[in-house]
Design an enzyme around this catalytic site. Structure first.
Site, PDB file in Angstrom:
ATOM      1  N   SER A  97       0.813  -1.218   0.000  1.00 37.40           N
ATOM      2  CA  SER A  97       0.000   0.000   0.000  1.00 37.40           C
ATOM      3  C   SER A  97       0.845   1.267   0.000  1.00 37.40           C
ATOM      4  O   SER A  97       0.416   2.301  -0.515  1.00 37.40           O
ATOM      5  CB  SER A  97      -0.952   0.004   1.206  1.00 37.40           C
ATOM      6  OG  SER A  97      -1.939  -0.981   1.048  1.00 37.40           O
ATOM      7  N   HIS A 148      -1.542   5.484   8.427  1.00 37.57           N
ATOM      8  CA  HIS A 148      -1.268   4.278   7.648  1.00 37.57           C
ATOM      9  C   HIS A 148      -0.759   4.628   6.258  1.00 37.57           C
ATOM     10  O   HIS A 148      -0.804   5.773   5.811  1.00 37.57           O
ATOM     11  CB  HIS A 148      -2.531   3.413   7.570  1.00 37.57           C
ATOM     12  CG  HIS A 148      -2.236   1.954   7.498  1.00 37.57           C
ATOM     13  ND1 HIS A 148      -2.301   1.252   6.320  1.00 37.57           N
ATOM     14  CD2 HIS A 148      -1.860   1.066   8.446  1.00 37.57           C
ATOM     15  CE1 HIS A 148      -1.996  -0.009   6.551  1.00 37.57           C
ATOM     16  NE2 HIS A 148      -1.712  -0.148   7.826  1.00 37.57           N
ATOM     17  N   GLU A 277     -10.389   6.441   2.170  1.00 37.28           N
ATOM     18  CA  GLU A 277      -9.953   5.044   2.092  1.00 37.28           C
ATOM     19  C   GLU A 277     -10.812   4.112   2.931  1.00 37.28           C
ATOM     20  O   GLU A 277     -11.010   4.347   4.123  1.00 37.28           O
ATOM     21  CB  GLU A 277      -8.494   4.916   2.566  1.00 37.28           C
ATOM     22  CG  GLU A 277      -7.978   3.493   2.450  1.00 37.28           C
ATOM     23  CD  GLU A 277      -6.777   3.191   3.336  1.00 37.28           C
ATOM     24  OE1 GLU A 277      -6.073   2.207   3.032  1.00 37.28           O
ATOM     25  OE2 GLU A 277      -6.548   3.915   4.330  1.00 37.28           O
ATOM     26  N   ASP A 324      -5.637   0.028  -4.602  1.00 34.47           N
ATOM     27  CA  ASP A 324      -4.196   0.029  -4.842  1.00 34.47           C
ATOM     28  C   ASP A 324      -3.672  -1.308  -5.331  1.00 34.47           C
ATOM     29  O   ASP A 324      -2.630  -1.380  -5.980  1.00 34.47           O
ATOM     30  CB  ASP A 324      -3.434   0.468  -3.585  1.00 34.47           C
ATOM     31  CG  ASP A 324      -3.918  -0.224  -2.325  1.00 34.47           C
ATOM     32  OD1 ASP A 324      -4.879  -1.013  -2.387  1.00 34.47           O
ATOM     33  OD2 ASP A 324      -3.323   0.028  -1.255  1.00 34.47           O
TER      34      ASP A 324
END
Length: 463
Positions: A97, A148, A277, A324
């Site tokens: 990611s 993140h 996200e 992704d």
């Protein structure tokens, strides 16, 4: 106005040229200068979403609620544009990611684990910094930690995605307008190794802190940058939150954060850019947790609908919807009756195994699973799971006990018909959809890095 009426005829596309907003990696591009250029960007990421995840969430919604998902509806009503996107990183066909988000955020492929840092140590300027310098309001919203890899890839440069405490520190001086998610442990003095009180530092720097759902709902303006951190770790799985009134009261959902963020960011006359996200989709795939996967994908889809409704009314917003990378490649291989069990689900595999107070007997575990998911496993299957409880020798990403969850996923497949290829990322080409001004320039197949210049070009922002 219907969404299909939002788009212009073929003449506009021909005038712009199909490649008008694309450029080389982090290279030059020509801004789109026409009445269809977007003022705002909503970039939506269902992290780790294999195509099967999108398919099955749509099927579940149709069978349970009699409606299509917002994502698939873009296709069936022909109101959005669709493409395939390749997802490799600088050093691997299978991206992580950090590299995946950096490809969009910095416009270049970087090695796995890096956040906008090239193999030679040089930096690529993250796209939200570029949009902020252009006068737009910017931010990130996620169902995992705000520090993140995916949100960070739009925001900062760091050699290691794993240093979330440092990333929390890096956000401070950026003064981005709205940042929301979990990860309180990276801001709290008693949880950080350096004992720095980052929450206190954020307040001193002029931020408005939001620490729970009530704080979120009370937000009414952008006089100050907002840092919303609603829990330690990631937000709870959507499926588990549905059944827990205390969780629903304390922690906002991804759709609630999405709606509030768009309300706040849209006050800027120069426009905004935001990444949203659905991070728990990836975490559920890593642990082969079918209930967590499907219902968090549905929560993400509810956020898509909020974004599309905003864009249809606003007429100046480009919505980009993608992932992704694939993860674990789940698919439906069983009967209608088996799959319909998901309509009865109350809890995730994580809730079943993670909230155990003591070692259960086989009959207790069978009863717990039947309560949570509506089917009764066999005694031998329960005993095999109990034998794996406490196994910690093979730690998986976001999974404290990978052998246990791998076996639980395999057992679950026999009852639901949903099977898994692995517990890891895949190199699949992935779905990419767009709605709004500029989407007519989307090519049928793109590299992940091309979206960086696409966003800059369609908004007329120079790098």
């Amino acid at each position: 106005m219907k969404r299909r009426d939002f788009f212009t005829g073929a003449a506009a596309s021909l005038a712009l040229g199909p490649m008008a907003a694309f450029g080389k990696e982090n290279g030059s591009h020509q801004p789109l200068k026409n009445k269809f250029a977007a003022k705002n960007i909503i970039f939506m990421v269902s992290d780790g979403m294999s195509t099967g995840t999108l398919n099955m969430a749509d099927i579940l919604l149709q069978r349970k609620e009699g409606r299509e998902s917002a994502w698939i509806k873009l296709y069936t009503e022909k109101t959005g544009r669709r493409a395939f996107m390749e997802t490799s990183s600088a050093n691997a066909l299978v991206t992580d990611s950090a590299a995946g988000s950096s490809a969009w955020g910095g416009g270049r492929k970087v090695p796995n684990g890096n956040l906008n840092v090239n193999a030679d140590g040089t930096f690529n300027k993250p796209i939200l910094q570029k949009f902020k310098e252009a006068g737009k309001s910017v931010g990130c919203v996620t169902s995992v930690t705000i520090t993140h890899a995916t949100p960070a890839g739009f925001c900062i440069n760091n050699k290691s995605r794993g240093d979330e405490s440092e990333i929390a520190d890096q956000y401070l001086d950026l003064k981005f307008d709205v940042m929301m998610g979990g990860g309180a442990e990276f801001f709290q003095a008693d949880k950080r190794k350096d004992k720095k009180d980052l929450f206190g530092d954020y307040e001193k720097a002029g931020y408005k802190l939001a620490r729970n759902r009530d704080d979120l709902m009370a937000l009414a303006g952008l006089q100050k940058p907002i840092m919303g951190v609603f829990c330690e770790g990631a937000l709870p799985y959507s499926l588990d939150t549905f059944e827990d009134a205390e969780l629903r009261k304390a922690v906002p959902s991804l759709p609630e954060m999405t709606r509030k963020t768009l309300e706040l960011l849209s006050k800027n006359p120069k426009g905004f850019a935001v990444q949203i996200e659905g991070g728990k989709v990836d975490w559920a795939a890593h642990s082969n947790d079918a209930g967590g996967l499907l219902y968090d994908q549905i929560a993400f889809d509810e956020s898509i609908k909020i974004a599309l409704d905003f864009a249809a009314k606003d007429k100046e917003t480009l919505v980009i919807i993608t992932t992704d990378h694939g993860n674990s490649n789940p698919g439906l291989f069983g009967s209608n009756k088996q799959f319909d069990l998901f309509q009865k689900y109350k809890h995730t595999n994580n809730w079943i195994m993670g909230d155990l107070k003591e070692m259960p007997t086989a009959s207790q575990l069978i009863e717990r699973i039947e309560f949570a998911q509506g089917y009764a496993i066999k005694t031998a299957e329960a005993e095999k799971l109990i034998g794996l409880l406490g196994t910690k020798n093979e730690k998986g990403l976001y999974v404290a006990n990978k052998p246990l969850f791998r076996e639980f996923g395999a057992i679950q497949s026999r009852y639901t018909g949903l099977g898994w290829a692995s517990m890891d990322h895949s190199a699949d080409y992935v779905e990419l959809a767009m709605f709004g001004p500029g989407s007519e320039n989307l090519n049928p197949f793109v590299k992940n890095t091309e979206l960086h210049n696409f966003m800059l070009g369609v908004t007329g922002v120079t790098s």
